[in-house]
Design a protein around this motif. Structure first.
Motif, PDB file in Angstrom:
ATOM      1  N   ARG A  17     -23.586 -38.987  18.999  1.00 55.06           N
ATOM      2  CA  ARG A  17     -22.466 -39.417  19.823  1.00 55.06           C
ATOM      3  C   ARG A  17     -22.279 -38.352  20.896  1.00 55.06           C
ATOM      4  O   ARG A  17     -21.734 -37.279  20.636  1.00 55.06           O
ATOM      5  CB  ARG A  17     -21.206 -39.547  18.969  1.00 55.06           C
ATOM      6  CG  ARG A  17     -19.985 -40.107  19.712  1.00 55.06           C
ATOM      7  CD  ARG A  17     -18.725 -39.992  18.851  1.00 55.06           C
ATOM      8  NE  ARG A  17     -18.880 -40.595  17.541  1.00 55.06           N
ATOM      9  CZ  ARG A  17     -18.663 -41.883  17.277  1.00 55.06           C
ATOM     10  NH1 ARG A  17     -18.278 -42.698  18.245  1.00 55.06           N
ATOM     11  NH2 ARG A  17     -18.827 -42.355  16.063  1.00 55.06           N
ATOM     12  N   GLY A  18     -22.770 -38.631  22.105  1.00 54.46           N
ATOM     13  CA  GLY A  18     -22.778 -37.587  23.118  1.00 54.46           C
ATOM     14  C   GLY A  18     -22.123 -37.970  24.423  1.00 54.46           C
ATOM     15  O   GLY A  18     -21.728 -39.122  24.633  1.00 54.46           O
ATOM     16  N   SER A  19     -22.024 -36.999  25.294  1.00 49.97           N
ATOM     17  CA  SER A  19     -21.447 -37.204  26.624  1.00 49.97           C
ATOM     18  C   SER A  19     -22.516 -37.246  27.707  1.00 49.97           C
ATOM     19  O   SER A  19     -22.217 -37.533  28.858  1.00 49.97           O
ATOM     20  CB  SER A  19     -20.459 -36.082  26.937  1.00 49.97           C
ATOM     21  OG  SER A  19     -21.084 -34.807  26.804  1.00 49.97           O
ATOM     22  N   ASP A  20     -23.767 -36.971  27.321  1.00 55.63           N
ATOM     23  CA  ASP A  20     -24.876 -36.885  28.271  1.00 55.63           C
ATOM     24  C   ASP A  20     -26.029 -37.747  27.744  1.00 55.63           C
ATOM     25  O   ASP A  20     -26.601 -37.437  26.700  1.00 55.63           O
ATOM     26  CB  ASP A  20     -25.307 -35.427  28.407  1.00 55.63           C
ATOM     27  CG  ASP A  20     -26.470 -35.223  29.366  1.00 55.63           C
ATOM     28  OD1 ASP A  20     -27.238 -36.178  29.614  1.00 55.63           O
ATOM     29  OD2 ASP A  20     -26.639 -34.090  29.863  1.00 55.63           O
ATOM     30  N   THR A  44     -20.322 -45.164  22.188  1.00 58.94           N
ATOM     31  CA  THR A  44     -19.441 -44.324  22.994  1.00 58.94           C
ATOM     32  C   THR A  44     -20.234 -43.359  23.870  1.00 58.94           C
ATOM     33  O   THR A  44     -19.669 -42.731  24.761  1.00 58.94           O
ATOM     34  CB  THR A  44     -18.475 -43.520  22.106  1.00 58.94           C
ATOM     35  OG1 THR A  44     -19.229 -42.706  21.209  1.00 58.94           O
ATOM     36  CG2 THR A  44     -17.558 -44.449  21.320  1.00 58.94           C
ATOM     37  N   THR A  45     -21.523 -43.243  23.634  1.00 55.41           N
ATOM     38  CA  THR A  45     -22.406 -42.449  24.484  1.00 55.41           C
ATOM     39  C   THR A  45     -22.649 -43.201  25.784  1.00 55.41           C
ATOM     40  O   THR A  45     -22.966 -44.398  25.758  1.00 55.41           O
ATOM     41  CB  THR A  45     -23.745 -42.201  23.770  1.00 55.41           C
ATOM     42  OG1 THR A  45     -23.504 -41.550  22.524  1.00 55.41           O
ATOM     43  CG2 THR A  45     -24.687 -41.365  24.624  1.00 55.41           C
ATOM     44  N   PRO A  46     -22.520 -42.555  26.947  1.00 59.60           N
ATOM     45  CA  PRO A  46     -22.798 -43.249  28.216  1.00 59.60           C
ATOM     46  C   PRO A  46     -24.206 -43.843  28.224  1.00 59.60           C
ATOM     47  O   PRO A  46     -25.164 -43.217  27.757  1.00 59.60           O
ATOM     48  CB  PRO A  46     -22.656 -42.140  29.263  1.00 59.60           C
ATOM     49  CG  PRO A  46     -21.734 -41.145  28.637  1.00 59.60           C
ATOM     50  CD  PRO A  46     -22.064 -41.163  27.166  1.00 59.60           C
ATOM     51  N   ASP A 182     -23.534 -29.671  18.988  1.00 62.85           N
ATOM     52  CA  ASP A 182     -23.312 -29.890  20.420  1.00 62.85           C
ATOM     53  C   ASP A 182     -24.546 -30.401  21.135  1.00 62.85           C
ATOM     54  O   ASP A 182     -24.537 -30.579  22.352  1.00 62.85           O
ATOM     55  CB  ASP A 182     -22.818 -28.604  21.088  1.00 62.85           C
ATOM     56  CG  ASP A 182     -23.830 -27.458  21.006  1.00 62.85           C
ATOM     57  OD1 ASP A 182     -24.905 -27.639  20.371  1.00 62.85           O
ATOM     58  OD2 ASP A 182     -23.556 -26.377  21.566  1.00 62.85           O
ATOM     59  N   HIS A 185     -24.430 -33.198  23.653  1.00 59.48           N
ATOM     60  CA  HIS A 185     -23.687 -32.855  24.866  1.00 59.48           C
ATOM     61  C   HIS A 185     -24.456 -31.846  25.722  1.00 59.48           C
ATOM     62  O   HIS A 185     -23.899 -31.284  26.664  1.00 59.48           O
ATOM     63  CB  HIS A 185     -22.320 -32.279  24.500  1.00 59.48           C
ATOM     64  CG  HIS A 185     -21.529 -33.136  23.574  1.00 59.48           C
ATOM     65  ND1 HIS A 185     -20.918 -34.307  23.974  1.00 59.48           N
ATOM     66  CD2 HIS A 185     -21.265 -33.015  22.248  1.00 59.48           C
ATOM     67  CE1 HIS A 185     -20.307 -34.862  22.946  1.00 59.48           C
ATOM     68  NE2 HIS A 185     -20.507 -34.101  21.882  1.00 59.48           N
TER      69      HIS A 185
END
Length: 210
Positions: A17-20, A44-46, A182, A185
């Motif tokens: 589950r990341g932001s990148d 939820t990851t882009p 992390d 991310h």
């Protein structure tokens, strides 16, 4: 091998589950290289569907699934992306549609009523979520009247509690940040490898044929 058998063999679903998107993709590949055979990419990851599609093409023997699937449209999108299974945080339209599409579903539930409903709606396994609310003792209590339900406790599961859940009768466990850290991310992949090896070593006694 059925998906249930694969859960029994692997014992762990790693959650990314990341932001990148690129970092999430690198995390999936690193987990796969370290021997994790079941990997869930959360929506939820882009650009999660694209991440899943790219990872599926290079999955090797691993199964790449989609997590946080809530709607029918999301279920259809991840099927088109090639997801091998679907995970939901709760009973939702996404789990029903995914089952209708022929995908194995690990459906989120917490109470006995929700667990029974998940099975009735075709869930392959039940994601006990958030498992940290009751811990392994709660899983044991659920299994007394529901001994044949395949449970996958998720939420706050680290290496120590993973062993406890498996000893309490869980089919497998779902693990997010305690293993991914992390990395999704953009964080340290070497640290991810270290966590991954430690986690797999912790559950090694419960894995079948791995």
């Amino acid at each position: 091998m059925s998906f249930t058998d694969r859960l029994r063999r692997e014992r762990v679903i790693a959650i990314v589950r990341g932001s990148d998107p690129k970092a999430a993709e690198r995390t999936v590949h690193t987990l796969r290289e370290e021997g994790v055979g079941l990997i869930e990419v959360s929506l939820t990851t882009p650009d999660a569907a694209d991440v899943i599609a790219r990872c599926v093409r290079e999955a090797g023997g691993a199964l790449i699934g989609a997590g946080t699937v809530l709607t029918a449209d999301e279920a259809r999108a991840v099927q088109q992306a090639g997801a091998a299974f679907v995970v939901t945080p709760a009973l939702a339209e996404g789990s029903v549609t995914a089952h209708a599409l022929g995908l194995p579903v690990v459906a989120g539930a917490l109470t006995p009523t929700e667990v029974v409903r998940a099975v009735a709606e075709g869930a392959t396994a039940v994601k006990l979520f958030p498992a940290s609310v009751g811990g392994p003792a709660y899983l044991r209590s659920l299994r007394e009247p529901l001994p044949h339900v395949p449970f996958v406790p998720t939420g706050g599961v680290d290496a120590e509690t993973a062993r406890a859940y498996l000893e309490a009768g869980a089919l497998a466990v779902g693990v997010g940040s305690p293993i991914a850290g992390d990395a999704p991310h953009g964080g340290d992949l070497d640290a991810l490898r270290t966590r991954c090896r430690a986690f797999l070593a912790a559950v090694a006694g419960h894995r079948e044929g791995a």
